[in-house]
Design a protein around this motif. Structure first.
Motif, short mmCIF file in Angstrom:
data_model
loop_
_atom_site.label_atom_id
_atom_site.label_comp_id
_atom_site.label_asym_id
_atom_site.label_seq_id
_atom_site.Cartn_x
_atom_site.Cartn_y
_atom_site.Cartn_z
N ASP A 23 48.73 38.16 42.08
CA ASP A 23 47.64 37.79 41.18
C ASP A 23 47.41 36.30 41.21
N CYS A 24 46.33 35.88 40.53
CA CYS A 24 45.98 34.46 40.48
C CYS A 24 46.37 33.89 39.11
N ALA A 25 46.35 32.58 39.01
CA ALA A 25 46.78 31.89 37.80
C ALA A 25 45.97 32.31 36.58
N LYS A 26 44.68 32.54 36.76
CA LYS A 26 43.80 32.90 35.65
C LYS A 26 44.28 34.15 34.92
N PHE A 27 44.59 35.20 35.67
CA PHE A 27 44.99 36.46 35.05
C PHE A 27 46.44 36.42 34.57
N ILE A 28 47.29 35.69 35.27
CA ILE A 28 48.67 35.53 34.81
C ILE A 28 48.69 34.81 33.48
N SER A 29 47.88 33.75 33.35
CA SER A 29 47.86 32.99 32.09
C SER A 29 47.35 33.86 30.94
N ARG A 30 46.40 34.73 31.22
CA ARG A 30 45.90 35.63 30.17
C ARG A 30 46.96 36.62 29.73
N PRO A 68 39.19 47.27 47.41
CA PRO A 68 39.87 45.97 47.55
C PRO A 68 39.20 44.89 46.69
N LYS A 69 40.00 43.96 46.19
CA LYS A 69 39.52 42.86 45.35
C LYS A 69 39.22 41.67 46.24
N HIS A 70 38.03 41.09 46.11
CA HIS A 70 37.70 39.87 46.84
C HIS A 70 38.45 38.73 46.18
N MET A 71 39.16 37.94 46.97
CA MET A 71 39.99 36.87 46.42
C MET A 71 39.17 35.59 46.30
N ASN A 72 38.65 35.36 45.10
CA ASN A 72 37.90 34.13 44.84
C ASN A 72 38.84 32.99 44.44
N HIS A 73 40.08 33.30 44.12
CA HIS A 73 41.07 32.32 43.68
C HIS A 73 42.26 32.39 44.63
N THR A 74 43.24 31.54 44.42
CA THR A 74 44.47 31.58 45.19
C THR A 74 45.40 32.60 44.55
N TYR A 75 45.79 33.61 45.30
CA TYR A 75 46.68 34.65 44.81
C TYR A 75 48.09 34.39 45.31
N PHE A 76 49.07 34.70 44.45
CA PHE A 76 50.47 34.52 44.79
C PHE A 76 51.20 35.84 44.70
N GLU A 77 52.20 36.01 45.59
CA GLU A 77 53.07 37.17 45.55
C GLU A 77 54.50 36.70 45.70
N LEU A 78 55.46 37.57 45.39
CA LEU A 78 56.86 37.21 45.53
C LEU A 78 57.21 37.05 47.00
N SER A 79 58.05 36.08 47.28
CA SER A 79 58.54 35.92 48.65
C SER A 79 59.56 37.01 48.95
#
Length: 96
Positions: A23-30, A68-79
């Motif tokens: 997910d991206c920072a925007k949704f994680i922060s929410r 599929p979700k278009h990634m308009n932001h930077t998405y992060f996943e676990l390494s």
């Protein structure tokens, strides 16, 4: 890499990404009810520490979505290392 070298907020972010998927920072922060700027800073630090990696590509298949979700932001996943560490800690029945 161990859970001991990250803050409680960073631990919450790691566990949120593990549960919800990339997910991206925007949704994680929410979801975590934290300021966006703080989450962005913590994501950068977690990436630097090797806990997270950026998702490559233009589209992302997220849990619960039909398309599929278009990634308009930077998405992060676990390494990979983070996934292995979390799995090992769960096997040993240690609290996260």
């Amino acid at each position: 890499m161990s859970l001991g070298n990250i803050t409680e907020v960073q631990r919450d972010i790691v566990l949120d990404i593990e549960q919800a998927g990339p997910d991206c920072a925007k949704f994680i922060s929410r979801r975590l009810n934290l300021p966006l700027a703080e989450v962005m800073e913590e994501l950068g630090e977690l990436e630097r520490l090797g806990w997270l990696k950026r998702v490559k590509g233009t589209f992302l298949m997220k849990k619960g979505l039909r398309r599929p979700k278009h990634m308009n932001h930077t998405y992060f996943e676990l390494s990979r290392e983070a996934k292995l560490l979390l799995r090992e800690l769960r096997r040993k029945n240690r609290d996260l």
